[in-house]
Design a protein around this motif. Structure first.
Motif, mmCIF file in Angstrom:
data_model
loop_
_atom_site.group_PDB
_atom_site.id
_atom_site.type_symbol
_atom_site.label_atom_id
_atom_site.label_comp_id
_atom_site.label_asym_id
_atom_site.label_seq_id
_atom_site.Cartn_x
_atom_site.Cartn_y
_atom_site.Cartn_z
ATOM 1 N N GLY A 1 0.876 -1.435 -0.030
ATOM 2 C CA GLY A 1 0.080 -0.053 -0.048
ATOM 3 C C GLY A 1 0.876 1.242 -0.050
ATOM 4 O O GLY A 1 0.503 2.351 -0.828
ATOM 5 N N LEU A 2 2.086 1.178 0.690
ATOM 6 C CA LEU A 2 2.839 2.397 0.922
ATOM 7 C C LEU A 2 3.379 2.771 -0.632
ATOM 8 O O LEU A 2 3.726 3.753 -0.917
ATOM 9 N N LEU A 3 4.019 1.709 -1.245
ATOM 10 C CA LEU A 3 4.192 1.694 -2.681
ATOM 11 C C LEU A 3 3.518 2.506 -3.650
ATOM 12 O O LEU A 3 3.762 3.405 -4.258
ATOM 13 N N LEU A 4 2.345 2.230 -3.583
ATOM 14 C CA LEU A 4 1.306 2.745 -4.289
ATOM 15 C C LEU A 4 0.881 4.460 -3.873
ATOM 16 O O LEU A 4 1.012 5.211 -4.721
ATOM 17 N N PHE A 5 0.976 4.385 -2.574
ATOM 18 C CA PHE A 5 0.555 5.862 -1.951
ATOM 19 C C PHE A 5 2.099 6.671 -2.524
ATOM 20 O O PHE A 5 1.609 7.888 -2.857
ATOM 21 N N ALA A 6 3.236 6.417 -2.384
ATOM 22 C CA ALA A 6 4.263 6.977 -2.953
ATOM 23 C C ALA A 6 4.277 7.536 -4.386
ATOM 24 O O ALA A 6 4.489 8.645 -4.484
ATOM 25 N N GLY A 7 3.932 6.597 -5.113
ATOM 26 C CA GLY A 7 3.572 7.081 -6.605
ATOM 27 C C GLY A 7 2.348 8.046 -6.672
ATOM 28 O O GLY A 7 2.639 9.065 -7.285
ATOM 29 N N LEU A 8 1.349 8.080 -5.869
ATOM 30 C CA LEU A 8 0.259 8.808 -6.127
ATOM 31 C C LEU A 8 0.579 10.258 -5.433
ATOM 32 O O LEU A 8 0.270 11.221 -5.862
ATOM 33 N N LEU A 9 1.385 10.210 -4.441
ATOM 34 C CA LEU A 9 2.045 11.395 -3.533
ATOM 35 C C LEU A 9 2.682 12.217 -4.744
ATOM 36 O O LEU A 9 2.541 13.529 -5.005
ATOM 37 N N VAL A 10 3.660 11.484 -5.131
ATOM 38 C CA VAL A 10 4.552 12.213 -6.399
ATOM 39 C C VAL A 10 3.876 12.815 -7.292
ATOM 40 O O VAL A 10 3.963 13.944 -7.951
#
Length: 310
Positions: free
Chosen positions: A294-303
């Motif tokens: 989940g954090l991997l996806l969030f990192a991409g969305l945040l960037v």
């Protein structure tokens, strides 16, 4: 009343067991602060939706505060949900090896005390919720119906993981409600993708208790799928990736979001390949690894959200 220092069987060596004041330990265990993975998994769809909605709005000014409030809200409301679950499941928990050491069946906390603690947590959650707009407040309150009925689903359906998915994915709606003031098609598709993800990872989790559940008549997708679990995970994890991808298209997401989704998908593939449903300890480790997915996806969305404001 039993010794409050006695530990829960599947949560040993954590800060609650070693550092928290003795009087507080049974209550912290009710809230699962000794096992915070569920709070992280509840938080992930909240953060996904907040970042994606901020990208749609081309405005990240609210995002840091929203991320913080969602963090607090997820941990508090997951604690309230677990307390409610333990109250309703106290007789069943006493009959399952992994759960009989939980505070209520172990006699560390009475039902009345647990109910009072539930109210306190719910009030804190309400304070967090009231920091948002009216649409978000109404959306958040609506989730309580699903949370209230979830503990009873394992008694009546082979698909309690679907109801858990409805509850644990609600944050996918909340981010859009908070930042955009509406729940649109993008939010609903993201919600559906998150539900599929939850069904997958909670099936893995449920394999820890499959034998005990069979003895006492508790239903789950783990028991339903059995030896077909790997194929079921391919379906649900695959559906999760596709639906989240559709949400990214609808939101006009850029390259970083797609990299995040690819990393998320790669992690899910690794889980399926690694899983051995006959190994409860491995099932737990793979289940917990979904926080990282989940954090991997969030990192991409945040960037992506940041880049769209440049």
């Amino acid at each position: 009343m039993s010794d409050a220092t006695a530990r829960v069987a599947d949560a040993t060596g954590n800060w609650v067991d070693t550092r928290a004041p003795t009087w507080s330990r049974p209550y912290l265990r009710l809230s699962r602060f000794d096992r915070p993975i569920g709070s992280w998994l509840l938080l992930m769809p909240c953060w996904w939706s907040a970042a994606l909605a901020a990208g749609v709005a081309h405005d990240i000014r609210q995002l840091p505060l929203v991320i913080l409030l969602f963090f607090v809200g997820a941990f508090v409301m997951r604690g309230a949900g677990c307390t409610w679950n333990d109250i309703t499941d106290r007789d069943l928990d006493a009959r399952v090896e992994r759960t009989r050491s939980r505070p209520i069946p172990a006699g560390q906390v009475s039902v009345t005390q647990a109910l009072a603690f539930l109210v306190v947590q719910a009030l804190i959650g309400l304070i967090v919720l009231l920091q948002f707009n009216r649409v978000a407040v109404a959306t958040g309150i609506a989730s309580l119906i699903i949370v209230a009925i979830y503990p009873f689903m394992k008694r009546i359906t082979w698909w309690p993981q679907v109801v858990l998915g409805l509850a644990f994915s609600w944050g996918a709606l909340m981010g859009f409600a908070v930042i955009l003031g509406q729940v649109d098609l993008t939010a609903l598709v993201l919600y559906a993708g998150s539900i599929s993800w939850v069904i997958g990872y909670d099936t893995i989790y449920a394999h820890q208790d499959a034998e005990d559940d069979a003895l006492i008549g508790i239903k789950s997708t783990a028991r339903l799928f059995g030896a077909r679990t790997h194929r079921a995970l391919i379906v649900f994890y695959g559906l999760a990736v596709v639906l989240i991808g559709v949400a990214l298209v609808l939101a006009g997401a850029r390259w970083s979001a797609w990299i995040g989704l690819a990393a998320f998908a790669g992690h899910l593939v690794w889980q399926i390949k690694r899983l051995d449903i006959r190994d409860p300890a491995l099932c737990l480790r793979i289940f917990k690894s979904n926080r990282d997915a989940g954090l991997l996806l969030f990192a991409g969305l945040l960037v992506d959200a940041v880049l769209r404001t440049v």
